[in-house]
Scaffold this motif. Structure first.
Motif, mmCIF file in Angstrom:
data_model
loop_
_atom_site.group_PDB
_atom_site.id
_atom_site.type_symbol
_atom_site.label_atom_id
_atom_site.label_comp_id
_atom_site.label_asym_id
_atom_site.label_seq_id
_atom_site.Cartn_x
_atom_site.Cartn_y
_atom_site.Cartn_z
ATOM 1 N N LEU A 180 0.835 -1.206 0.000
ATOM 2 C CA LEU A 180 0.000 0.000 0.000
ATOM 3 C C LEU A 180 0.868 1.253 0.000
ATOM 4 O O LEU A 180 0.566 2.230 -0.696
ATOM 5 C CB LEU A 180 -0.935 -0.011 1.211
ATOM 6 N N LYS A 181 1.961 1.223 0.755
ATOM 7 C CA LYS A 181 2.868 2.363 0.761
ATOM 8 C C LYS A 181 3.436 2.611 -0.635
ATOM 9 O O LYS A 181 3.551 3.755 -1.085
ATOM 10 C CB LYS A 181 4.000 2.129 1.755
ATOM 11 N N LYS A 182 3.783 1.530 -1.323
ATOM 12 C CA LYS A 182 4.325 1.673 -2.679
ATOM 13 C C LYS A 182 3.276 2.220 -3.634
ATOM 14 O O LYS A 182 3.586 3.032 -4.508
ATOM 15 C CB LYS A 182 4.835 0.318 -3.173
ATOM 16 N N ARG A 183 2.032 1.767 -3.486
ATOM 17 C CA ARG A 183 0.961 2.273 -4.352
ATOM 18 C C ARG A 183 0.754 3.764 -4.127
ATOM 19 O O ARG A 183 0.658 4.545 -5.080
ATOM 20 C CB ARG A 183 -0.344 1.526 -4.072
ATOM 21 N N ILE A 184 0.674 4.192 -2.878
ATOM 22 C CA ILE A 184 0.413 5.599 -2.562
ATOM 23 C C ILE A 184 1.547 6.489 -3.056
ATOM 24 O O ILE A 184 1.310 7.560 -3.632
ATOM 25 C CB ILE A 184 0.208 5.773 -1.047
ATOM 26 N N SER A 185 2.779 6.039 -2.857
ATOM 27 C CA SER A 185 3.934 6.881 -3.178
ATOM 28 C C SER A 185 4.425 6.717 -4.606
ATOM 29 O O SER A 185 5.329 7.443 -5.037
ATOM 30 C CB SER A 185 5.088 6.589 -2.211
ATOM 31 N N GLY A 186 3.836 5.791 -5.363
ATOM 32 C CA GLY A 186 4.277 5.536 -6.725
ATOM 33 C C GLY A 186 3.794 6.584 -7.712
ATOM 34 O O GLY A 186 2.997 7.466 -7.386
ATOM 35 N N ILE A 187 4.254 6.465 -8.962
ATOM 36 C CA ILE A 187 3.931 7.479 -9.974
ATOM 37 C C ILE A 187 2.462 7.441 -10.400
ATOM 38 O O ILE A 187 1.996 8.362 -11.066
ATOM 39 C CB ILE A 187 4.836 7.358 -11.206
ATOM 40 N N PHE A 188 1.742 6.398 -10.004
ATOM 41 C CA PHE A 188 0.305 6.346 -10.271
ATOM 42 C C PHE A 188 -0.497 6.445 -8.975
ATOM 43 O O PHE A 188 -1.657 6.036 -8.922
ATOM 44 C CB PHE A 188 -0.054 5.065 -11.032
ATOM 45 N N GLY A 189 0.120 6.992 -7.952
ATOM 46 C CA GLY A 189 -0.528 7.110 -6.647
ATOM 47 C C GLY A 189 -0.960 8.527 -6.342
ATOM 48 O O GLY A 189 -1.794 9.096 -7.051
ATOM 49 N N HIS A 190 -0.348 9.109 -5.301
ATOM 50 C CA HIS A 190 -0.750 10.435 -4.832
ATOM 51 C C HIS A 190 0.472 11.306 -4.574
ATOM 52 O O HIS A 190 1.520 10.821 -4.139
ATOM 53 C CB HIS A 190 -1.559 10.308 -3.531
ATOM 54 N N LEU A 191 0.310 12.597 -4.775
ATOM 55 C CA LEU A 191 1.407 13.545 -4.548
ATOM 56 C C LEU A 191 1.688 13.711 -3.059
ATOM 57 O O LEU A 191 0.764 13.925 -2.252
ATOM 58 C CB LEU A 191 1.059 14.921 -5.116
ATOM 59 N N ASN A 192 2.968 13.631 -2.684
ATOM 60 C CA ASN A 192 3.336 13.993 -1.324
ATOM 61 C C ASN A 192 3.524 15.507 -1.235
ATOM 62 O O ASN A 192 3.486 16.221 -2.245
ATOM 63 C CB ASN A 192 4.593 13.235 -0.877
ATOM 64 N N ASN A 193 3.722 15.986 -0.024
ATOM 65 C CA ASN A 193 3.816 17.438 0.185
ATOM 66 C C ASN A 193 4.942 18.072 -0.626
ATOM 67 O O ASN A 193 4.759 19.129 -1.247
ATOM 68 C CB ASN A 193 4.042 17.736 1.667
ATOM 69 N N GLN A 194 6.104 17.437 -0.627
ATOM 70 C CA GLN A 194 7.243 18.026 -1.319
ATOM 71 C C GLN A 194 7.048 18.003 -2.827
ATOM 72 O O GLN A 194 7.421 18.948 -3.529
ATOM 73 C CB GLN A 194 8.533 17.294 -0.939
ATOM 74 N N ALA A 195 6.446 16.921 -3.341
ATOM 75 C CA ALA A 195 6.173 16.851 -4.782
ATOM 76 C C ALA A 195 5.179 17.932 -5.194
ATOM 77 O O ALA A 195 5.318 18.546 -6.258
ATOM 78 C CB ALA A 195 5.641 15.474 -5.157
ATOM 79 N N ALA A 196 4.180 18.170 -4.348
ATOM 80 C CA ALA A 196 3.209 19.232 -4.634
ATOM 81 C C ALA A 196 3.896 20.594 -4.626
ATOM 82 O O ALA A 196 3.628 21.446 -5.489
ATOM 83 C CB ALA A 196 2.080 19.198 -3.612
ATOM 84 N N ALA A 197 4.790 20.800 -3.664
ATOM 85 C CA ALA A 197 5.514 22.072 -3.589
ATOM 86 C C ALA A 197 6.432 22.249 -4.795
ATOM 87 O O ALA A 197 6.546 23.357 -5.345
ATOM 88 C CB ALA A 197 6.313 22.124 -2.292
ATOM 89 N N THR A 198 7.086 21.177 -5.212
ATOM 90 C CA THR A 198 7.955 21.247 -6.392
ATOM 91 C C THR A 198 7.150 21.595 -7.637
ATOM 92 O O THR A 198 7.569 22.416 -8.462
ATOM 93 C CB THR A 198 8.691 19.912 -6.584
ATOM 94 N N LEU A 199 5.991 20.952 -7.781
ATOM 95 C CA LEU A 199 5.101 21.274 -8.899
ATOM 96 C C LEU A 199 4.689 22.739 -8.847
ATOM 97 O O LEU A 199 4.748 23.449 -9.862
ATOM 98 C CB LEU A 199 3.867 20.375 -8.844
ATOM 99 N N LEU A 200 4.304 23.200 -7.677
ATOM 100 C CA LEU A 200 3.888 24.593 -7.526
ATOM 101 C C LEU A 200 4.994 25.544 -7.956
ATOM 102 O O LEU A 200 4.738 26.575 -8.594
ATOM 103 C CB LEU A 200 3.493 24.858 -6.075
ATOM 104 N N GLY A 201 6.239 25.189 -7.637
ATOM 105 C CA GLY A 201 7.364 26.043 -7.979
ATOM 106 C C GLY A 201 7.609 26.163 -9.468
ATOM 107 O O GLY A 201 8.319 27.076 -9.907
ATOM 108 N N LYS A 202 7.042 25.258 -10.257
ATOM 109 C CA LYS A 202 7.218 25.293 -11.710
ATOM 110 C C LYS A 202 6.102 26.063 -12.416
ATOM 111 O O LYS A 202 6.144 26.214 -13.638
ATOM 112 C CB LYS A 202 7.268 23.862 -12.256
ATOM 113 N N LEU A 203 5.130 26.521 -11.654
ATOM 114 C CA LEU A 203 3.976 27.195 -12.248
ATOM 115 C C LEU A 203 4.142 28.708 -12.228
ATOM 116 O O LEU A 203 4.788 29.265 -11.335
ATOM 117 C CB LEU A 203 2.695 26.831 -11.487
ATOM 118 N N GLY A 204 3.508 29.358 -13.179
ATOM 119 C CA GLY A 204 3.362 30.801 -13.107
ATOM 120 C C GLY A 204 2.281 31.128 -12.096
ATOM 121 O O GLY A 204 1.126 30.725 -12.266
ATOM 122 N N THR A 205 2.630 31.812 -11.025
ATOM 123 C CA THR A 205 1.686 32.063 -9.936
ATOM 124 C C THR A 205 1.421 33.542 -9.707
ATOM 125 O O THR A 205 0.885 33.929 -8.666
ATOM 126 C CB THR A 205 2.195 31.429 -8.630
#
Length: 256
Positions: A180-205
């Motif tokens: 379950l941990k692998k499913r959640i953290s995998g590329i077809f799972g869910h964004l963690n906090n840092q991944a969401a922040a990294t994505l946000l940093g690539k956007l025009g805000t």
């Protein structure tokens, strides 16, 4: 243009987007009575909703859609892949509309631009909503960012962004099996906090008026961790941000 959440998390999800006289419910993962009650908390009745749009077939997003649509005679929009997984529940629905995850369409006064995302579902899509001037981007249930996602969400006036889990809390959670941990953290799972922040940093805000963290895990995250990660990226204080709660989502946010 305004938007509000009825609830967000693994126990059910629904978001309301309103432009002029049109209101769309994005996902309907709550039971019939619960959805009605949650709408009332936002000052709405079932008759105020014009359509349901589904992101994917997981129960916390689609579980209540068929009953609500049948009772209130609402059209339901979804991709062909989602329909193929949901077909048995679609009997006697008043109207089913198949959307193309690369093609913009309109429902009343609201323009919707769907985009495909990596998630463990048949044909998941997320959306940018617009009144022709302002844009609300919604991204939940996605395992990893893509260049296309970043293009779609850049320049939005408001964002609802998945911050599902803290990686360390997830890995230290002894109640979750390794699979379950692998499913959640995998590329077809869910964004963690840092991944969401990294994505946000690539956007025009530069136009961003509202940023709401969504789909927070009850067992593997905290609002402080999620908002802290996003605030660090934006260079703001966490109290400028908000998060969607499982119990009652978040209140109306107006985009001006």
């Amino acid at each position: 243009m305004r938007f509000a959440s009825l609830g967000s998390g693994s126990e059910g999800n629904a978001l309301i987007v309103e432009v002029k006289h049109t209101r769309i419910m994005l996902d309907c993962g709550f039971g019939l009575r619960d959805t009605t009650s949650r709408l009332a908390q936002k000052g709405l009745e079932a008759k105020d909703v014009d359509a349901i749009v589904i992101t994917h077939e997981h129960g916390d997003h689609i579980g209540g859609a068929a009953r609500f649509a049948r009772k209130h005679k609402l059209p339901v929009w979804m991709t062909h892949g989602t329909y193929s997984m949901f077909r048995q529940q679609c009997d006697n629905l008043p109207e089913v509309q198949i959307l193309d995850s690369h093609t913009r369409f309109s429902i009343g006064d609201i323009e919707l631009t769907p985009f495909p995302v990596p998630h463990d579902a048949r044909e998941p899509a997320q959306f940018v909503f617009s009144d022709g001037v302002r844009k609300l981007g919604v991204l939940t249930d996605v395992g990893a960012s893509t260049a296309h996602i970043e293009t779609m969400l850049s320049g939005c006036d408001a964002l609802v962004l998945e911050c599902n889990h803290d990686s360390q809390l997830l890995q230290n959670n002894s109640r979750y099996p390794v699979s379950l941990k692998k499913r959640i953290s995998g590329i077809f799972g869910h964004l963690n906090n840092q991944a969401a922040a990294t994505l946000l940093g690539k956007l025009g805000t530069s136009r961003l008026q509202h940023l709401v963290a969504a789909h927070l895990s009850k067992h593997n995250n905290t609002p402080a961790l999620a908002l802290g990660s996003l605030a660090d990226t934006l260079g703001c204080t966490p109290d400028w941000l908000d998060y969607a709660r499982q119990e009652d989502g978040f209140s109306w946010r107006q985009i001006i």
